[in-house]
Design a protein around this motif. Structure first.
Motif, PDB file in Angstrom:
ATOM      1  N   ALA A  68       0.797  -1.216   0.000  1.00 28.55           N
ATOM      2  CA  ALA A  68       0.000   0.000   0.000  1.00 28.55           C
ATOM      3  C   ALA A  68       0.837   1.277   0.000  1.00 28.55           C
ATOM      4  O   ALA A  68       0.303   2.362  -0.212  1.00 28.55           O
ATOM      5  CB  ALA A  68      -0.938   0.012   1.210  1.00 28.55           C
ATOM      6  N   MET A  69       2.136   1.139   0.260  1.00 29.46           N
ATOM      7  CA  MET A  69       3.041   2.289   0.241  1.00 29.46           C
ATOM      8  C   MET A  69       4.310   1.900  -0.520  1.00 29.46           C
ATOM      9  O   MET A  69       4.720   0.737  -0.481  1.00 29.46           O
ATOM     10  CB  MET A  69       3.412   2.701   1.667  1.00 29.46           C
ATOM     11  N   PRO A  70       4.955   2.853  -1.202  1.00 28.94           N
ATOM     12  CA  PRO A  70       6.190   2.526  -1.934  1.00 28.94           C
ATOM     13  C   PRO A  70       7.254   1.911  -1.038  1.00 28.94           C
ATOM     14  O   PRO A  70       7.956   0.975  -1.442  1.00 28.94           O
ATOM     15  CB  PRO A  70       6.648   3.883  -2.486  1.00 28.94           C
ATOM     16  N   LYS A 109       8.086   4.390   7.366  1.00 27.85           N
ATOM     17  CA  LYS A 109       9.513   4.306   7.067  1.00 27.85           C
ATOM     18  C   LYS A 109      10.244   3.353   8.006  1.00 27.85           C
ATOM     19  O   LYS A 109      11.060   2.532   7.564  1.00 27.85           O
ATOM     20  CB  LYS A 109      10.128   5.707   7.148  1.00 27.85           C
ATOM     21  N   LYS A 110       9.955   3.460   9.291  1.00 23.48           N
ATOM     22  CA  LYS A 110      10.748   2.747  10.292  1.00 23.48           C
ATOM     23  C   LYS A 110      10.220   1.357  10.634  1.00 23.48           C
ATOM     24  O   LYS A 110      10.990   0.477  11.028  1.00 23.48           O
ATOM     25  CB  LYS A 110      10.817   3.573  11.580  1.00 23.48           C
ATOM     26  N   ILE A 111       8.908   1.153  10.514  1.00 20.75           N
ATOM     27  CA  ILE A 111       8.312  -0.076  11.030  1.00 20.75           C
ATOM     28  C   ILE A 111       7.646  -0.940   9.963  1.00 20.75           C
ATOM     29  O   ILE A 111       8.060  -2.075   9.710  1.00 20.75           O
ATOM     30  CB  ILE A 111       7.279   0.235  12.136  1.00 20.75           C
ATOM     31  N   SER A 112       6.606  -0.404   9.307  1.00 20.69           N
ATOM     32  CA  SER A 112       5.766  -1.275   8.469  1.00 20.69           C
ATOM     33  C   SER A 112       6.499  -1.830   7.257  1.00 20.69           C
ATOM     34  O   SER A 112       6.202  -2.935   6.793  1.00 20.69           O
ATOM     35  CB  SER A 112       4.497  -0.543   8.028  1.00 20.69           C
ATOM     36  N   SER A 113       7.480  -1.082   6.728  1.00 20.89           N
ATOM     37  CA  SER A 113       8.246  -1.605   5.589  1.00 20.89           C
ATOM     38  C   SER A 113       9.003  -2.868   5.985  1.00 20.89           C
ATOM     39  O   SER A 113       9.138  -3.812   5.187  1.00 20.89           O
ATOM     40  CB  SER A 113       9.212  -0.535   5.072  1.00 20.89           C
ATOM     41  N   LYS A 114       9.500  -2.924   7.217  1.00 21.68           N
ATOM     42  CA  LYS A 114      10.214  -4.109   7.711  1.00 21.68           C
ATOM     43  C   LYS A 114       9.240  -5.263   7.973  1.00 21.68           C
ATOM     44  O   LYS A 114       9.555  -6.429   7.727  1.00 21.68           O
ATOM     45  CB  LYS A 114      10.970  -3.755   9.003  1.00 21.68           C
ATOM     46  N   TYR A 115       8.057  -4.930   8.507  1.00 19.30           N
ATOM     47  CA  TYR A 115       7.027  -5.943   8.727  1.00 19.30           C
ATOM     48  C   TYR A 115       6.699  -6.652   7.417  1.00 19.30           C
ATOM     49  O   TYR A 115       6.614  -7.882   7.366  1.00 19.30           O
ATOM     50  CB  TYR A 115       5.737  -5.280   9.242  1.00 19.30           C
ATOM     51  N   ALA A 116       6.475  -5.853   6.356  1.00 24.12           N
ATOM     52  CA  ALA A 116       6.054  -6.420   5.075  1.00 24.12           C
ATOM     53  C   ALA A 116       7.039  -7.457   4.560  1.00 24.12           C
ATOM     54  O   ALA A 116       6.663  -8.567   4.172  1.00 24.12           O
ATOM     55  CB  ALA A 116       5.872  -5.301   4.049  1.00 24.12           C
TER      56      ALA A 116
END
Length: 254
Positions: A11-13, A236-243
């Motif tokens: 949902a985000m780049p 930037k800090k959390i959800s990108s790593k979760y994905a």
């Protein structure tokens, strides 16, 4: 039998960057103002793309994945605002049922009913729900997120031990940043766990094309007056790593 090709939408780049990094033999294809990244993850064919925001954009993206890239199943990762008071920032919601909270064709049909489909909720099939659930629980139990996210960042958002919730997700073309929005949705759809802008539209397209789907959302905010403050930093800090961690674990199970 249809070849297995898994579509992955973020949902985000920022949320697809880590997933694209998982691809081997990556090839880029640009169409419709989107870049699709094709390759293999753990030996399985995959196509990764930024969904763009909102129901129409996301529906367009998944339709392209189905028609141009012949995907056999779909994974969608992104963030969501908490509606249920049980949810905390950093928790993960796996969509069992998806509903469009802004669908209203009354008096022609009941509120929330999708025209021509005679359906209000779109359900993820049990097999893919079980796979995603197993993968997410492995990420949580093995504390994989703590290995890829700095302790300072976790403390910043008061994340210690995330939990997985499985249930209803509501989608609509609104960013929830007011308490009034949240309370209105809770009153109308009390079983909804969280709210976002794409999942139910993606689920509808998948349903119409008979493509199994999994909608996975990380709670980024409380869908209230504080939502806009924490949102960009959380992405930037959390959800990108979760994905990336969740997708990696799903492909280990498949």
């Amino acid at each position: 039998m249809k070849n297995r090709v898994i579509g992955i939408m973020g949902a985000m780049p920022e949320e697809i960057e880590g997933v694209v990094a998982l691809l081997s033999n990556c090839v880029e294809t640009t169409m419709g103002q989107r870049t699709y990244f094709s390759g293999q993850i753990n030996g399985i064919e995959a196509v990764v793309v930024f969904s763009r925001w909102g129901k129409v954009a996301a529906a367009t993206t998944v339709t392209t994945l189905i028609q141009q890239f012949n995907i056999s199943e779909l994974l969608f990762t992104g963030v969501a605002g908490a509606i249920s008071p049980e949810l905390k920032i950093g928790d993960i919601v796996l969509g069992k049922r998806l509903i469009q909270h802004d669908m209203d064709a009354r008096p022609l049909m009941a509120q929330y009913e999708i025209p021509l489909l005679s359906k209000t909720y779109l359900e993820s099939d049990e097999t893919h729900l079980a796979i995603a659930s197993k993968a997410i629980n492995a990420v949580i139990e093995n504390r994989s997120l703590h290995a890829v996210i700095g302790e300072q960042e976790l403390l910043e958002f008061n994340i210690s031990q995330p939990n997985l919730f499985i249930g209803d997700i509501a989608s609509g073309d609104q960013f929830f940043s007011k308490n009034e929005q949240k309370e209105n949705l809770k009153a109308q759809l009390p079983n909804v766990l969280c709210v976002e802008m794409e999942g139910a539209a993606v689920a509808q397209v998948c349903y119409e094309y008979k493509i199994p789907f999994s909608i996975i959302r990380t709670i980024s905010d409380a869908a209230d007056d504080s939502a806009h403050i924490d949102f960009p930093s959380f992405i930037k800090k959390i959800s990108s790593k979760y994905a990336a961690e969740i997708i990696k674990n799903i492909f280990k199970i498949l």
